[in-house]
Design a protein around this motif. Structure first.
Motif, PDB file in Angstrom:
ATOM      1  N   TYR A 186       0.851  -1.189   0.000  1.00  0.00           N
ATOM      2  CA  TYR A 186       0.000   0.000   0.000  1.00  0.00           C
ATOM      3  C   TYR A 186       0.889   1.242   0.000  1.00  0.00           C
ATOM      4  CZ  TYR A 186       0.979   0.449   5.029  1.00  0.00           C
ATOM      5  OH  TYR A 186       1.604   0.576   6.236  1.00  0.00           O
ATOM      6  N   ALA A 187       0.284   2.378  -0.347  1.00  0.00           N
ATOM      7  CA  ALA A 187       1.000   3.658  -0.378  1.00  0.00           C
ATOM      8  C   ALA A 187       0.123   4.731   0.238  1.00  0.00           C
ATOM      9  CB  ALA A 187       1.381   4.031  -1.810  1.00  0.00           C
ATOM     10  N   VAL A 188       0.678   5.494   1.151  1.00  0.00           N
ATOM     11  CA  VAL A 188      -0.003   6.619   1.793  1.00  0.00           C
ATOM     12  C   VAL A 188       0.634   7.900   1.247  1.00  0.00           C
ATOM     13  CG1 VAL A 188      -0.524   7.787   3.959  1.00  0.00           C
ATOM     14  CG2 VAL A 188      -0.496   5.290   3.861  1.00  0.00           C
ATOM     15  N   LEU A 189      -0.182   8.742   0.605  1.00  0.00           N
ATOM     16  CA  LEU A 189       0.306   9.973   0.002  1.00  0.00           C
ATOM     17  C   LEU A 189      -0.287  11.176   0.728  1.00  0.00           C
ATOM     18  CD1 LEU A 189      -0.283   7.806  -2.565  1.00  0.00           C
ATOM     19  CD2 LEU A 189       0.906   9.631  -3.777  1.00  0.00           C
ATOM     20  N   ILE A 215      -5.756  -8.945   2.100  1.00  0.00           N
ATOM     21  CA  ILE A 215      -6.695  -7.891   1.731  1.00  0.00           C
ATOM     22  C   ILE A 215      -7.099  -8.102   0.277  1.00  0.00           C
ATOM     23  CG2 ILE A 215      -6.947  -5.428   1.322  1.00  0.00           C
ATOM     24  CD1 ILE A 215      -7.063  -6.031   4.207  1.00  0.00           C
ATOM     25  N   THR A 216      -8.391  -8.119   0.022  1.00  0.00           N
ATOM     26  CA  THR A 216      -8.886  -8.346  -1.344  1.00  0.00           C
ATOM     27  C   THR A 216      -9.254  -7.062  -2.074  1.00  0.00           C
ATOM     28  OG1 THR A 216     -11.130  -8.687  -0.467  1.00  0.00           O
ATOM     29  CG2 THR A 216      -9.741 -10.634  -0.764  1.00  0.00           C
ATOM     30  N   SER A 217      -9.625  -6.008  -1.352  1.00  0.00           N
ATOM     31  CA  SER A 217     -10.026  -4.762  -2.001  1.00  0.00           C
ATOM     32  C   SER A 217      -9.870  -3.611  -1.028  1.00  0.00           C
ATOM     33  CB  SER A 217     -11.476  -4.839  -2.508  1.00  0.00           C
ATOM     34  OG  SER A 217     -12.378  -4.864  -1.411  1.00  0.00           O
ATOM     35  N   ALA A 218      -9.958  -2.393  -1.575  1.00  0.00           N
ATOM     36  CA  ALA A 218      -9.860  -1.192  -0.747  1.00  0.00           C
ATOM     37  C   ALA A 218     -11.066  -1.053   0.167  1.00  0.00           C
ATOM     38  CB  ALA A 218      -9.720   0.041  -1.644  1.00  0.00           C
ATOM     39  N   SER A 219     -12.240  -1.540  -0.249  1.00  0.00           N
ATOM     40  CA  SER A 219     -13.429  -1.450   0.592  1.00  0.00           C
ATOM     41  C   SER A 219     -13.280  -2.288   1.859  1.00  0.00           C
ATOM     42  CB  SER A 219     -14.663  -1.903  -0.196  1.00  0.00           C
ATOM     43  OG  SER A 219     -14.868  -1.080  -1.324  1.00  0.00           O
ATOM     44  N   GLN A 223     -13.180  -0.748   5.866  1.00  0.00           N
ATOM     45  CA  GLN A 223     -13.954  -1.171   7.032  1.00  0.00           C
ATOM     46  C   GLN A 223     -13.069  -1.489   8.228  1.00  0.00           C
ATOM     47  OE1 GLN A 223     -16.895  -4.237   5.976  1.00  0.00           O
ATOM     48  NE2 GLN A 223     -16.643  -3.642   3.846  1.00  0.00           N
ATOM     49  N   MET A 224     -11.823  -1.867   7.978  1.00  0.00           N
ATOM     50  CA  MET A 224     -10.937  -2.256   9.063  1.00  0.00           C
ATOM     51  C   MET A 224     -10.254  -1.071   9.728  1.00  0.00           C
ATOM     52  SD  MET A 224      -9.198  -5.731   7.582  1.00  0.00           S
ATOM     53  CE  MET A 224      -8.757  -6.229   9.240  1.00  0.00           C
ATOM     54  N   ILE A 254      -5.363  13.026   3.013  1.00  0.00           N
ATOM     55  CA  ILE A 254      -4.480  11.875   2.841  1.00  0.00           C
ATOM     56  C   ILE A 254      -5.127  10.899   1.858  1.00  0.00           C
ATOM     57  CG2 ILE A 254      -3.215  10.051   4.034  1.00  0.00           C
ATOM     58  CD1 ILE A 254      -3.719  11.670   6.632  1.00  0.00           C
ATOM     59  N   VAL A 255      -4.328  10.376   0.951  1.00  0.00           N
ATOM     60  CA  VAL A 255      -4.801   9.411  -0.047  1.00  0.00           C
ATOM     61  C   VAL A 255      -4.102   8.079   0.204  1.00  0.00           C
ATOM     62  CG1 VAL A 255      -4.921   8.839  -2.498  1.00  0.00           C
ATOM     63  CG2 VAL A 255      -5.293  11.198  -1.751  1.00  0.00           C
ATOM     64  N   LEU A 256      -4.890   7.024   0.291  1.00  0.00           N
ATOM     65  CA  LEU A 256      -4.370   5.674   0.516  1.00  0.00           C
ATOM     66  C   LEU A 256      -4.643   4.818  -0.708  1.00  0.00           C
ATOM     67  CD1 LEU A 256      -3.199   3.400   2.286  1.00  0.00           C
ATOM     68  CD2 LEU A 256      -5.484   3.085   3.262  1.00  0.00           C
ATOM     69  N   LEU A 257      -3.583   4.294  -1.318  1.00  0.00           N
ATOM     70  CA  LEU A 257      -3.685   3.413  -2.485  1.00  0.00           C
ATOM     71  C   LEU A 257      -3.275   2.005  -2.086  1.00  0.00           C
ATOM     72  CD1 LEU A 257      -2.051   5.710  -5.200  1.00  0.00           C
ATOM     73  CD2 LEU A 257      -4.495   5.351  -4.811  1.00  0.00           C
ATOM     74  N   LEU A 258      -3.948   1.013  -2.678  1.00  0.00           N
ATOM     75  CA  LEU A 258      -3.684  -0.390  -2.374  1.00  0.00           C
ATOM     76  C   LEU A 258      -3.424  -1.146  -3.664  1.00  0.00           C
ATOM     77  CD1 LEU A 258      -3.756  -2.463   0.047  1.00  0.00           C
ATOM     78  CD2 LEU A 258      -6.102  -2.954  -0.653  1.00  0.00           C
ATOM     79  N   ASP A 259      -2.370  -1.941  -3.673  1.00  0.00           N
ATOM     80  CA  ASP A 259      -2.050  -2.722  -4.863  1.00  0.00           C
ATOM     81  C   ASP A 259      -3.154  -3.748  -5.123  1.00  0.00           C
ATOM     82  OD1 ASP A 259      -0.594  -3.578  -7.032  1.00  0.00           O
ATOM     83  OD2 ASP A 259       0.569  -5.023  -5.885  1.00  0.00           O
ATOM     84  N   GLY A 260      -3.617  -3.804  -6.358  1.00  0.00           N
ATOM     85  CA  GLY A 260      -4.692  -4.713  -6.720  1.00  0.00           C
ATOM     86  C   GLY A 260      -6.080  -4.117  -6.564  1.00  0.00           C
ATOM     87  N   ALA A 261      -6.185  -2.875  -6.110  1.00  0.00           N
ATOM     88  CA  ALA A 261      -7.484  -2.228  -5.925  1.00  0.00           C
ATOM     89  C   ALA A 261      -7.561  -0.994  -6.823  1.00  0.00           C
ATOM     90  CB  ALA A 261      -7.688  -1.833  -4.469  1.00  0.00           C
TER      91      ALA A 261
END
Length: 486
Positions: A186-189, A215-219, A223-224, A254-261
Motif C-alpha cells: 500500500y501507499a499513503v500519500l 486484503i482483497t479490495s480497498a473497501s 472497514q478495518m 491523505i490518499v491511501l492506495l492499495l495494490d490490486g485495488a
C-alpha cells in the motif's frame, strides 16, 4: 559451512520457511541446493542454469510474474555480454541488490524478483512484468466535463497518475505491506506542508493494527481502519477518480492506495464530500451550488416520502387536505394490506429489481430494470395489490436516493429508510422524529481519521475548501499581481 535441511513444499510452506528464518543471516557461501529445496513443490518457480566460461550461473524466478522477454533483456543478455569475465555479479548488475538472508531471497522470488547466484554471491533483480488493465474511463463515477482517466489495479500506475498531476517536493509517500499471507503493498500519500499530523498518525496507527491474512479490495481495508465500522455511513471517501484524489491532496487530505485495488481511500472527509459529485468542480458556481443543495436535501427527503405516507394514513389522516385524503382513499379502496406493509413490500420489490439488474449483463440488466418495473407496477395496481399513489412515491424516493455519487452512502440510506418506515408504522410522526434525531446524533459522533464528519467547509483557518454546501467561483482564487491587474 552450515548444512540446513529444508522440507518446504508449495508457496504456503515457503512463507513459513521465510518467517522461520527471518532473523538468520547467511554470511557463508550460498548453496544452490538450499534454494532448490526451498522452492521444491512449487512448479511456478523456475530454475534456469547457465554455463558461461565454465562457470555455472543459476536463476530463480516465478514464471507467472516474469515475462520471458523481460528475463532475456534484463538478466540473460548482460550475462552473455560479459561472458563470465567478472569478479562479482554486482559488476554485471549494477542495479541488482545483494541478499544475505535466506528468508529475503525466498520473499524476493514471491514478489516477482529474479534471484541470480554463482554459488558465492546472491543478488536480486527486479523483473516483475505482468499484463494489466489499461487506464480507462470510470463507469462508476462518470464525468461529462472533467478528466476521464481513472485508477486501475496496478499500484505503480496509480502512483504515476497522481504524481504526474502533482509535481511538488512536498508530496510524500509512505510505502508498506499489509496481510500476513498476501503481503499486499500500500501507499499513503500526503502534502507535507498541508497535512494534519494528527490525521496522519491516526491512519498510520490504524494500518499498523490491521491483523488479517490478506486484503482483497480497498473497501475491505476501509472497514478495518474506520473508527465505527458498523455505521451505515462511510468515514472515508472511496473513489476511482484521479482528479478527486489530486484535489484532496492539495487540500491537505491523505490518499491511501492499495495494490490490486482500482480505488483510492481519502480522509479526513466531511459529509458533503460524500454527497457532492465530481462534476461540481467543472460546473458553473451557481449551478454547482444548486445541484449540491438538491443532492443534500433531496437525499434526506427520500427518507420521509414513503414513511410520511405511512404516518399520515395510520395515525394522522386529519392532517391531510380533504381532496388529497379522498384521492388516497379511493386509490386504496381495493388494497388488502395496511399502509406500512404495503410500503415495505413495494420497497423490497424495488430493491430486488435493482440488485437483479446490477448483477446481470449491461443489456439484460437495463431491460430487466425498465420492463420489470413497468410490468410489475402496472400489474400490481390493476390487481389491486398496491395503490398507484404509493408506486409514484416509491419511484420518486428511489430516484432521490441516486442523487449522491457515492455508492456506499446510497446503500447506507437504503437501510435507514426501512427504519423510518417501521417507526412511522408504529409511532407515526413521533417515530419519524425519533429516527431523524438519532440519525443526526449518530452523524455528529462520527469521525474521519479523528476529524468530525459533520464539519463546515472551512479548513483549520486556511479558508474555504470549496467542497461544502457552497461552490465558490474559481475567480476568487486568482492572485492579485501586476500581471492580473493589466
Amino acid at each position: 559451512m552450515f548444512e540446513i535441511s529444508l522440507l518446504v513444499l508449495g508457496s504456503s510452506r515457503i512463507k513459513h520457511f521465510a518467517h522461520g528464518y527471518a532473523d538468520m543471516e547467511v554470511a557463508i557461501v550460498v548453496k544452490t541446493d538450499l534454494l532448490m529445496k526451498a522452492f521444491q513443490g512449487n512448479d511456478d518457480i523456475v530454475r534456469k542454469e547457465l554455463l558461461l566460461n565454465e562457470k555455472s550461473i543459476n536463476l530463480f524466478y516465478m514464471n507467472s510474474l516474469t515475462e520471458q522477454k523481460t528475463l532475456e533483456e534484463l538478466v540473460i543478455l548482460p550475462l552473455h555480454l560479459h561472458n563470465g569475465e567478472w569478479k562479482a555479479l554486482q559488476d554485471v548488475y549494477i542495479s541488482g541488490e545483494s541478499i544475505d538472508s535466506v528468508s529475503d531471497a525466498v520473499q524476493a522470488v514471491l514478489e516477482g524478483f529474479t534471484l541470480i547466484t554463482d554459488g558465492e554471491e546472491l543478488i536480486k533483480l527486479k523483473t516483475y512484468s505482468v499484463s494489466q488493465r489499461s487506464i480507462e474511463t470510470s463507469s462508476i463515477e462518470s464525468s461529462i466535463m472533467g478528466p476521464q482517466d481513472s485508477f486501475n489495479e496496478s499500484l505503480q500506475t496509480n502512483l504515476s497518475l497522481l504524481k504526474r498531476k502533482v509535481k511538488n517536493i512536498s508530496l510524500k509517500t509512505i510505502m508498506g505491506n499489509i496481510g500476513e499471507e498476501t503481503q499486499t503493498q500500500y501507499a499513503v500519500l500526503y502534502m507535507d506542508n498541508k497535512v494534519s499530523r494528527d490525521n496522519l498518525d491516526v491512519l498510520l496507527r490504524a494500518l499498523d493494527q490491521v491483523n488479517i491474512q490478506g486484503i482483497t479490495s480497498a473497501s475491505v481495508l476501509q472497514q478495518m481502519i474506520e473508527e465505527v465500522p458498523w455505521s451505515p455511513f462511510p468515514q472515508l471517501l472511496n473513489t476511482v477518480r484521479v482528479d478527486t484524489s489530486m484535489s484532496s491532496l492539495l487540500e491537505g487530505r491523505i490518499v491511501l492506495l492499495l495494490d490490486g485495488a482500482p480505488q483510492a481511500l481519502i480522509g479526513p472527509i466531511t459529509f458533503m464530500d460524500l454527497v457532492n459529485a465530481a462534476d461540481d468542480e467543472y460546473n458553473r458556481s451557481l449551478t454547482a451550488t444548486l445541484l449540491r443543495h438538491l443532492s443534500l436535501f433531496g437525499f434526506f427527503l427520500s427518507l420521509f416520502i414513503t414513511s410520511s405516507y405511512v404516518s399520515f394514513l395510520t395515525f394522522h389522516p386529519e392532517m391531510l387536505p380533504p381532496p388529497l385524503f379522498s384521492l388516497i382513499a379511493t386509490s386504496r379502496a381495493r388494497v388488502p394490506f395496511p399502509p406500512m406493509l404495503e410500503v415495505l413490500i413495494l420497497e423490497i420489490m424495488v430493491e430486488i429489481l435493482r440488485e437483479a439488474a446490477a448483477r446481470m449483463s449491461i443489456k439484460v440488466g437495463q431491460t430487466i430494470g425498465v420492463v420489470g418495473g413497468i410490468v410489475i407496477g402496472t400489474a400490481a395496481v390493476e390487481a389491486g395489490l398496491f395503490s398507484n399513489i404509493i408506486i409514484i412515491l416509491v419511484a420518486v424516493s428511489t430516484l432521490l436516493s441516486f442523487l449522491p455519487s457515492n455508492v456506499l452512502l446510497r446503500n447506507g440510506f437504503q437501510v435507514i429508510k426501512y427504519v423510518f418506515i417501521l417507526l412511522a408504522g408504529l409511532l407515526g410522526l413521533f417515530g419519524q422524529m425519533i429516527a431523524f434525531a438519532y440519525l443526526l446524533s449518530h452523524l455528529v459522533k462520527l469521525r474521519s481519521l479523528g476529524s468530525p464528519l459533520l464539519s463546515t467547509g472551512f479548513n483549520n483557518g486556511r479558508g474555504y475548501s470549496n467542497k461544502g454546501v457552497l461552490r465558490v467561483p474559481k475567480r476568487g482564487f486568482i492572485k492579485n499581481s501586476s500581471r492580473t491587474n493589466r
